[in-house]
Motif scaffolding. Structure first.
Motif, PDB file in Angstrom:
ATOM      1  N   SER A  28     -16.967   8.490   0.798  1.00  0.00           N
ATOM      2  CA  SER A  28     -17.426   9.106  -0.448  1.00  0.00           C
ATOM      3  C   SER A  28     -16.318   9.847  -1.200  1.00  0.00           C
ATOM      4  CB  SER A  28     -18.577  10.074  -0.163  1.00  0.00           C
ATOM      5  OG  SER A  28     -18.140  11.117   0.690  1.00  0.00           O
ATOM      6  N   TYR A  29     -15.162  10.046  -0.572  1.00  0.00           N
ATOM      7  CA  TYR A  29     -14.061  10.717  -1.263  1.00  0.00           C
ATOM      8  C   TYR A  29     -13.612   9.868  -2.452  1.00  0.00           C
ATOM      9  CZ  TYR A  29     -13.457  13.811   2.796  1.00  0.00           C
ATOM     10  OH  TYR A  29     -13.638  14.720   3.792  1.00  0.00           O
ATOM     11  N   ASN A  30     -13.445  10.496  -3.559  1.00  0.00           N
ATOM     12  CA  ASN A  30     -12.960   9.805  -4.744  1.00  0.00           C
ATOM     13  C   ASN A  30     -11.435   9.969  -4.797  1.00  0.00           C
ATOM     14  OD1 ASN A  30     -12.862   8.435  -7.161  1.00  0.00           O
ATOM     15  ND2 ASN A  30     -13.325  10.247  -8.386  1.00  0.00           N
ATOM     16  N   ALA A  31     -10.789   9.447  -3.784  1.00  0.00           N
ATOM     17  CA  ALA A  31      -9.341   9.631  -3.662  1.00  0.00           C
ATOM     18  C   ALA A  31      -8.763   8.555  -2.754  1.00  0.00           C
ATOM     19  CB  ALA A  31      -9.031  11.006  -3.090  1.00  0.00           C
ATOM     20  N   ASN A  32      -7.463   8.434  -2.798  1.00  0.00           N
ATOM     21  CA  ASN A  32      -6.726   7.558  -1.881  1.00  0.00           C
ATOM     22  C   ASN A  32      -5.750   8.413  -1.095  1.00  0.00           C
ATOM     23  OD1 ASN A  32      -7.583   4.786  -2.674  1.00  0.00           O
ATOM     24  ND2 ASN A  32      -6.837   5.481  -4.658  1.00  0.00           N
ATOM     25  N   ILE A  33      -5.417   7.935   0.080  1.00  0.00           N
ATOM     26  CA  ILE A  33      -4.404   8.592   0.895  1.00  0.00           C
ATOM     27  C   ILE A  33      -3.352   7.533   1.221  1.00  0.00           C
ATOM     28  CG2 ILE A  33      -5.612   8.175   3.082  1.00  0.00           C
ATOM     29  CD1 ILE A  33      -4.605  11.042   3.895  1.00  0.00           C
ATOM     30  N   VAL A  34      -2.098   7.876   0.996  1.00  0.00           N
ATOM     31  CA  VAL A  34      -0.986   6.962   1.263  1.00  0.00           C
ATOM     32  C   VAL A  34       0.004   7.720   2.125  1.00  0.00           C
ATOM     33  CG1 VAL A  34       0.711   5.398   0.276  1.00  0.00           C
ATOM     34  CG2 VAL A  34      -1.293   6.035  -1.063  1.00  0.00           C
ATOM     35  N   ILE A  35       0.382   7.119   3.245  1.00  0.00           N
ATOM     36  CA  ILE A  35       1.242   7.792   4.213  1.00  0.00           C
ATOM     37  C   ILE A  35       2.519   6.991   4.423  1.00  0.00           C
ATOM     38  CG2 ILE A  35       1.436   8.581   6.608  1.00  0.00           C
ATOM     39  CD1 ILE A  35      -1.660   8.847   6.571  1.00  0.00           C
ATOM     40  N   LEU A  46       4.606   2.275   5.348  1.00  0.00           N
ATOM     41  CA  LEU A  46       3.777   2.849   4.301  1.00  0.00           C
ATOM     42  C   LEU A  46       2.387   2.286   4.516  1.00  0.00           C
ATOM     43  CD1 LEU A  46       3.929   4.564   1.658  1.00  0.00           C
ATOM     44  CD2 LEU A  46       4.178   2.396   0.435  1.00  0.00           C
ATOM     45  N   TYR A  47       1.402   3.158   4.650  1.00  0.00           N
ATOM     46  CA  TYR A  47       0.049   2.657   4.878  1.00  0.00           C
ATOM     47  C   TYR A  47      -1.003   3.564   4.282  1.00  0.00           C
ATOM     48  CZ  TYR A  47       0.390   5.660   9.088  1.00  0.00           C
ATOM     49  OH  TYR A  47       0.576   6.690   9.966  1.00  0.00           O
ATOM     50  N   THR A  48      -2.229   3.072   4.297  1.00  0.00           N
ATOM     51  CA  THR A  48      -3.373   3.794   3.771  1.00  0.00           C
ATOM     52  C   THR A  48      -4.530   3.643   4.751  1.00  0.00           C
ATOM     53  OG1 THR A  48      -4.736   4.139   1.797  1.00  0.00           O
ATOM     54  CG2 THR A  48      -4.284   1.848   2.415  1.00  0.00           C
ATOM     55  N   LYS A  58      -6.336   1.831   9.751  1.00  0.00           N
ATOM     56  CA  LYS A  58      -5.036   1.912   9.084  1.00  0.00           C
ATOM     57  C   LYS A  58      -4.702   0.537   8.517  1.00  0.00           C
ATOM     58  CE  LYS A  58      -0.634   1.853  11.019  1.00  0.00           C
ATOM     59  NZ  LYS A  58       0.366   2.290  11.979  1.00  0.00           N
ATOM     60  N   GLN A  59      -4.310   0.511   7.249  1.00  0.00           N
ATOM     61  CA  GLN A  59      -3.868  -0.727   6.616  1.00  0.00           C
ATOM     62  C   GLN A  59      -2.407  -0.565   6.212  1.00  0.00           C
ATOM     63  OE1 GLN A  59      -5.871  -1.838   2.997  1.00  0.00           O
ATOM     64  NE2 GLN A  59      -4.557  -3.607   2.678  1.00  0.00           N
ATOM     65  N   VAL A  60      -1.520  -1.317   6.843  1.00  0.00           N
ATOM     66  CA  VAL A  60      -0.091  -1.249   6.528  1.00  0.00           C
ATOM     67  C   VAL A  60       0.146  -1.933   5.190  1.00  0.00           C
ATOM     68  CG1 VAL A  60       2.232  -1.912   7.249  1.00  0.00           C
ATOM     69  CG2 VAL A  60       0.563  -1.171   8.959  1.00  0.00           C
ATOM     70  N   LEU A  61       0.753  -1.189   4.276  1.00  0.00           N
ATOM     71  CA  LEU A  61       1.080  -1.716   2.952  1.00  0.00           C
ATOM     72  C   LEU A  61       2.485  -2.295   2.907  1.00  0.00           C
ATOM     73  CD1 LEU A  61      -0.317   1.324   0.925  1.00  0.00           C
ATOM     74  CD2 LEU A  61      -1.443  -0.899   1.276  1.00  0.00           C
ATOM     75  N   LYS A  77      12.471   7.037  -4.025  1.00  0.00           N
ATOM     76  CA  LYS A  77      12.024   5.634  -3.996  1.00  0.00           C
ATOM     77  C   LYS A  77      10.618   5.521  -3.399  1.00  0.00           C
ATOM     78  CE  LYS A  77      12.912   1.369  -1.526  1.00  0.00           C
ATOM     79  NZ  LYS A  77      13.651   0.713  -0.482  1.00  0.00           N
ATOM     80  N   ILE A  78      10.391   6.188  -2.277  1.00  0.00           N
ATOM     81  CA  ILE A  78       9.092   6.110  -1.601  1.00  0.00           C
ATOM     82  C   ILE A  78       7.996   6.710  -2.476  1.00  0.00           C
ATOM     83  CG2 ILE A  78       7.776   6.895   0.413  1.00  0.00           C
ATOM     84  CD1 ILE A  78       9.945   4.700   0.966  1.00  0.00           C
ATOM     85  N   LEU A  79       8.241   7.880  -3.054  1.00  0.00           N
ATOM     86  CA  LEU A  79       7.228   8.514  -3.902  1.00  0.00           C
ATOM     87  C   LEU A  79       6.926   7.669  -5.136  1.00  0.00           C
ATOM     88  CD1 LEU A  79       8.231  12.278  -3.603  1.00  0.00           C
ATOM     89  CD2 LEU A  79       6.319  11.098  -2.495  1.00  0.00           C
ATOM     90  N   ASN A  80       7.944   7.049  -5.712  1.00  0.00           N
ATOM     91  CA  ASN A  80       7.710   6.156  -6.849  1.00  0.00           C
ATOM     92  C   ASN A  80       6.890   4.940  -6.443  1.00  0.00           C
ATOM     93  OD1 ASN A  80       8.892   7.557  -9.033  1.00  0.00           O
ATOM     94  ND2 ASN A  80      10.925   6.913  -8.390  1.00  0.00           N
ATOM     95  N   GLU A  81       7.164   4.376  -5.265  1.00  0.00           N
ATOM     96  CA  GLU A  81       6.371   3.242  -4.778  1.00  0.00           C
ATOM     97  C   GLU A  81       4.917   3.645  -4.562  1.00  0.00           C
ATOM     98  OE1 GLU A  81       8.090   1.346  -1.324  1.00  0.00           O
ATOM     99  OE2 GLU A  81       9.931   0.869  -2.401  1.00  0.00           O
TER     100      GLU A  81
END
Length: 186
Positions: A28-35, A46-48, A58-61, A77-81
């Motif tokens: 129900s969270y209206n958000a994404n998490i990227v690690i 990099l995953y979500t 965990k889904q590896v991006l 670079k990572i933050l821009n991606e």
């Protein structure tokens, strides 16, 4: 929420933190998490989190070649991606690693006399064991591609990042800067 964890021997704790986040994440969270996680002796990933039925997985991006994650250009670079993958009007940023805050890099265990025997980096964040870098907090601030208009918070899970010097470096980057207490080695 964007999370960057730079490789250190505390990766067991970091993995526990990620596991806790994963188990607490709600559909129900209206958000994404990227690690972005750069564990020692492993390729950075990099995953979500994604829901498969009622379970979170965990889904590896992306998997990266080994790189020095304590380099400000790599952080940028990572933050821009992350932004490109998950465009949003606002973000939150969590950064975890070793840090010296305002204490000179590498000063731990050195005598005060030795401390002044050579030029030292002060105000550092991040220790990546593939390189010799520790990121100067002023360079870290320049590498963060956000401002107070689109970054709600920066949360540090790292030692000594609550100093006025570090907060000053980040004064134009986020609406709020928070930190955890001193990290204990586990």
């Amino acid at each position: 929420i964007l999370i960057g964890l730079v490789g250190s021997e505390m990766c067991i704790r970091d993995r526990k933190n990620i596991s806790s986040m994963m188990s607490a994440w709600k559909e129900s969270y209206n958000a994404n998490i990227v690690i972005y996680f750069d564990a020692p002796n492993a390729a950075p990933e990099l995953y979500t989190f994604r829901f498969k039925g009622k379970e979170v997985e965990k889904q590896v991006l992306k998997t990266y070649e080994e790189m020095d994650s304590a380099d400000p250009e790599v952080l940028k670079k990572i933050l821009n991606e992350m932004q490109d993958l998950y465009p949003s009007d606002s973000y939150g940023l969590i950064l975890g690693s070793h840090a010296s805050g305002w204490i000179p890099s590498g000063a731990s265990g050195r005598s005060n006399r030795m401390l002044h025997a050579e030029p030292v980096l002060t105000r550092s964040f991040g220790k990546d064991y593939t390189g010799s870098n520790e990121m100067d907090t002023r360079d870290m601030a320049k590498a963060i591609p956000f401002n107070k208009e689109n970054l709600e918070f920066i949360l540090f899970d790292a030692c000594l990042m609550s100093s006025i010097e570090v907060l000053y470096d980040l004064r134009d980057k986020a609406k709020s800067v928070s930190y955890t207490h001193l990290r204990a080695h586990e």
